[in-house]
Scaffold this motif. Structure first.
Motif, PDB file in Angstrom:
ATOM      1  N   HIS A  56      88.448   3.083  40.074  1.00 31.65           N
ATOM      2  CA  HIS A  56      89.748   3.688  39.746  1.00 31.65           C
ATOM      3  C   HIS A  56      89.580   5.095  39.161  1.00 31.65           C
ATOM      4  CE1 HIS A  56      93.992   3.719  38.696  1.00 31.65           C
ATOM      5  NE2 HIS A  56      93.658   4.133  37.482  1.00 31.65           N
ATOM      6  N   ARG A  57      88.611   5.230  38.252  1.00 32.03           N
ATOM      7  CA  ARG A  57      88.384   6.532  37.604  1.00 32.03           C
ATOM      8  C   ARG A  57      87.809   7.550  38.595  1.00 32.03           C
ATOM      9  NH1 ARG A  57      84.173   7.454  32.750  1.00 32.03           N
ATOM     10  NH2 ARG A  57      84.345   9.699  32.605  1.00 32.03           N
ATOM     11  N   ALA A  58      86.877   7.092  39.453  1.00 35.28           N
ATOM     12  CA  ALA A  58      86.271   7.982  40.450  1.00 35.28           C
ATOM     13  C   ALA A  58      87.311   8.479  41.452  1.00 35.28           C
ATOM     14  CB  ALA A  58      85.144   7.262  41.183  1.00 35.28           C
ATOM     15  N   VAL A  59      88.186   7.565  41.910  1.00 35.13           N
ATOM     16  CA  VAL A  59      89.261   7.941  42.844  1.00 35.13           C
ATOM     17  C   VAL A  59      90.217   8.923  42.166  1.00 35.13           C
ATOM     18  CG1 VAL A  59      91.289   7.062  44.108  1.00 35.13           C
ATOM     19  CG2 VAL A  59      89.115   5.835  44.236  1.00 35.13           C
ATOM     20  N   GLY A  60      90.517   8.683  40.890  1.00 34.24           N
ATOM     21  CA  GLY A  60      91.384   9.577  40.123  1.00 34.24           C
ATOM     22  C   GLY A  60      90.825  10.992  40.039  1.00 34.24           C
ATOM     23  N   GLN A  61      89.509  11.099  39.830  1.00 34.58           N
ATOM     24  CA  GLN A  61      88.826  12.406  39.790  1.00 34.58           C
ATOM     25  C   GLN A  61      89.020  13.152  41.109  1.00 34.58           C
ATOM     26  OE1 GLN A  61      84.685  11.848  39.038  1.00 34.58           O
ATOM     27  NE2 GLN A  61      84.867  11.899  36.814  1.00 34.58           N
ATOM     28  N   LEU A  62      88.766  12.446  42.218  1.00 36.78           N
ATOM     29  CA  LEU A  62      88.862  13.054  43.553  1.00 36.78           C
ATOM     30  C   LEU A  62      90.298  13.439  43.874  1.00 36.78           C
ATOM     31  CD1 LEU A  62      86.423  10.700  45.516  1.00 36.78           C
ATOM     32  CD2 LEU A  62      85.983  13.036  44.778  1.00 36.78           C
ATOM     33  N   TYR A  63      91.250  12.605  43.457  1.00 37.59           N
ATOM     34  CA  TYR A  63      92.672  12.891  43.703  1.00 37.59           C
ATOM     35  C   TYR A  63      93.097  14.159  42.978  1.00 37.59           C
ATOM     36  CZ  TYR A  63      97.733  12.223  43.962  1.00 37.59           C
ATOM     37  OH  TYR A  63      99.075  12.403  44.200  1.00 37.59           O
ATOM     38  N   LYS A  64      92.605  14.295  41.731  1.00 37.94           N
ATOM     39  CA  LYS A  64      92.944  15.470  40.914  1.00 37.94           C
ATOM     40  C   LYS A  64      92.371  16.758  41.518  1.00 37.94           C
ATOM     41  CE  LYS A  64      92.809  14.628  36.476  1.00 37.94           C
ATOM     42  NZ  LYS A  64      92.238  14.437  35.112  1.00 37.94           N
ATOM     43  N   GLU A  65      91.171  16.639  42.137  1.00 36.14           N
ATOM     44  CA  GLU A  65      90.519  17.819  42.748  1.00 36.14           C
ATOM     45  C   GLU A  65      91.215  18.264  44.028  1.00 36.14           C
ATOM     46  OE1 GLU A  65      86.398  16.828  43.196  1.00 36.14           O
ATOM     47  OE2 GLU A  65      86.149  16.480  41.053  1.00 36.14           O
ATOM     48  N   GLY A  66      91.946  17.355  44.673  1.00 41.37           N
ATOM     49  CA  GLY A  66      92.725  17.718  45.853  1.00 41.37           C
ATOM     50  C   GLY A  66      92.013  17.497  47.176  1.00 41.37           C
ATOM     51  N   PRO A  67      92.774  17.509  48.295  1.00 42.36           N
ATOM     52  CA  PRO A  67      92.221  17.204  49.623  1.00 42.36           C
ATOM     53  C   PRO A  67      91.190  18.212  50.128  1.00 42.36           C
ATOM     54  CG  PRO A  67      94.500  17.961  49.789  1.00 42.36           C
ATOM     55  CD  PRO A  67      94.222  17.762  48.348  1.00 42.36           C
ATOM     56  N   VAL A  68      91.314  19.481  49.729  1.00 44.23           N
ATOM     57  CA  VAL A  68      90.376  20.510  50.204  1.00 44.23           C
ATOM     58  C   VAL A  68      88.962  20.209  49.688  1.00 44.23           C
ATOM     59  CG1 VAL A  68      89.776  22.969  50.176  1.00 44.23           C
ATOM     60  CG2 VAL A  68      92.171  22.274  50.371  1.00 44.23           C
ATOM     61  N   LYS A  69      88.870  19.864  48.410  1.00 43.68           N
ATOM     62  CA  LYS A  69      87.560  19.572  47.813  1.00 43.68           C
ATOM     63  C   LYS A  69      87.048  18.180  48.167  1.00 43.68           C
ATOM     64  CE  LYS A  69      87.356  22.791  43.954  1.00 43.68           C
ATOM     65  NZ  LYS A  69      87.266  22.939  42.499  1.00 43.68           N
ATOM     66  N   LEU A  70      87.946  17.324  48.686  1.00 45.10           N
ATOM     67  CA  LEU A  70      87.543  15.960  49.042  1.00 45.10           C
ATOM     68  C   LEU A  70      86.416  15.964  50.068  1.00 45.10           C
ATOM     69  CD1 LEU A  70      88.067  12.884  48.791  1.00 45.10           C
ATOM     70  CD2 LEU A  70      89.718  13.115  50.653  1.00 45.10           C
ATOM     71  N   TYR A  71      86.483  16.892  51.018  1.00 43.93           N
ATOM     72  CA  TYR A  71      85.473  16.953  52.084  1.00 43.93           C
ATOM     73  C   TYR A  71      84.413  18.028  51.820  1.00 43.93           C
ATOM     74  CZ  TYR A  71      87.371  13.380  55.099  1.00 43.93           C
ATOM     75  OH  TYR A  71      87.749  12.170  55.616  1.00 43.93           O
TER      76      TYR A  71
END
Length: 290
Positions: A56-71
């Motif tokens: 949950h916390r890891a997904v929250g981090q990635l969500y906060k960083e946004g879709p551009v940084k996801l990849y």
């Protein structure tokens, strides 16, 4: 006439060798499609390994960083996956043929695929450790400000000596890759035969054997992957050796195997998809070319 026959035989072996490299690359390239799809899963696991956090916390981090940084960091694994398949399958086949010719009495035939896989895994570690290093630096969100681009990471790593730069964590990677590919090639054939005995068609048998084999390997070698991720995620600062890093990690996971394996289920999911597809495509290509 004998010379002609030998030349013809040599040419045939050369073609077979090249086909193994080609088929390994093709099957791995096609399996990068699900790699793209499950990359966010892989990145979630990586964050769990680095920060000892929940899903949950890891997904929250990635969500906060946004879709551009996801990849961010997806290019090295895609490139690595294709080249890795080319080298691993092709080199294993080459080594298998060489050892079959030279050690007919010393080593049991059933052990040769695993032995050739071990050698291929060692070479793979030498070639691909720099790729993995760059990938792990890219995926660590803490490096975004200090090292914002791929170029800045490459320049920084080049400025350090090999053991701390591009070849950081080489020993655990060599152990993981050599053992992993040895187990994969050693178990793949027997697993496929066992599954085929249940009445499944050849492609399904290859897929299931690749899935089961990779699942077992991922679980067994997961602690080494956690160690590598933690050793490679940062650039500069205090640089501990392998054993010192492991001790520090083990203490941070409160000496708990359950905490150490946090995120392992996601790794199994990713391995099942990619290695199942890779094995099915490779075996099918080899069968049709044979």
């Amino acid at each position: 006439h004998h010379q002609k026959l030998m030349n013809c035989k040599h040419r045939r072996y050369s073609v077979v060798h090249l086909q193994s490299y080609l088929h390994g690359g093709t099957s791995s390239l096609l399996s990068t499609i699900p790699t793209l799809v499950v990359f966010p899963v892989y990145k979630t696991v990586f964050r769990q390994q680095i920060h000892n956090s929940t899903v949950h916390r890891a997904v929250g981090q990635l969500y906060k960083e946004g879709p551009v940084k996801l990849y961010r960091g997806v290019v090295p694994p895609l490139l690595m996956r294709t080249l890795n398949g080319t080298l691993l399958f092709g080199l294993q086949d080459t080594l298998l043929r060489q050892t079959s010719l030279t050690s007919q009495t010393v080593i049991p035939t059933s052990a040769l695929p695993a032995l050739a896989g071990f050698g291929a895994g060692l070479v793979e570690a030498v070639v691909f450790t720099p790729f993995e290093r760059v990938q792990n630096v890219l995926q660590n969100g803490q490096n975004d400000h200090q090292l914002p681009t791929l170029r800045s990471i490459l320049v920084r790593l080049r400025s350090q000596r090999l053991a701390l730069g591009y070849y950081r964590a080489f020993m655990p990677i060599a152990a993981r890759n050599a053992l992993g590919s040895s187990l994969y090639f050693g178990l793949k054939g027997p697993a496929c035969s066992a599954v085929a005995g249940q009445g499944l068609p050849p492609v399904a048998s290859s897929f299931v054997s690749g899935t089961l084999t990779s699942m077992a390997i991922s679980l067994a070698l997961y602690p080494l992957s956690v160690l590598v991720a933690n050793m490679q995620a940062h650039v500069g600062g205090e640089t501990k050796g392998v054993m010192a890093c492991w001790r520090m990690l083990w203490e941070s996971w409160q000496q708990s195997v359950a905490l150490l394996y946090r995120g392992a289920s996601l790794v199994i999911l990713r391995s099942c998809i990619t290695w199942g597809i890779t094995t099915a495509i490779y075996d099918r290509q080899q069968k049709h070319s044979g």
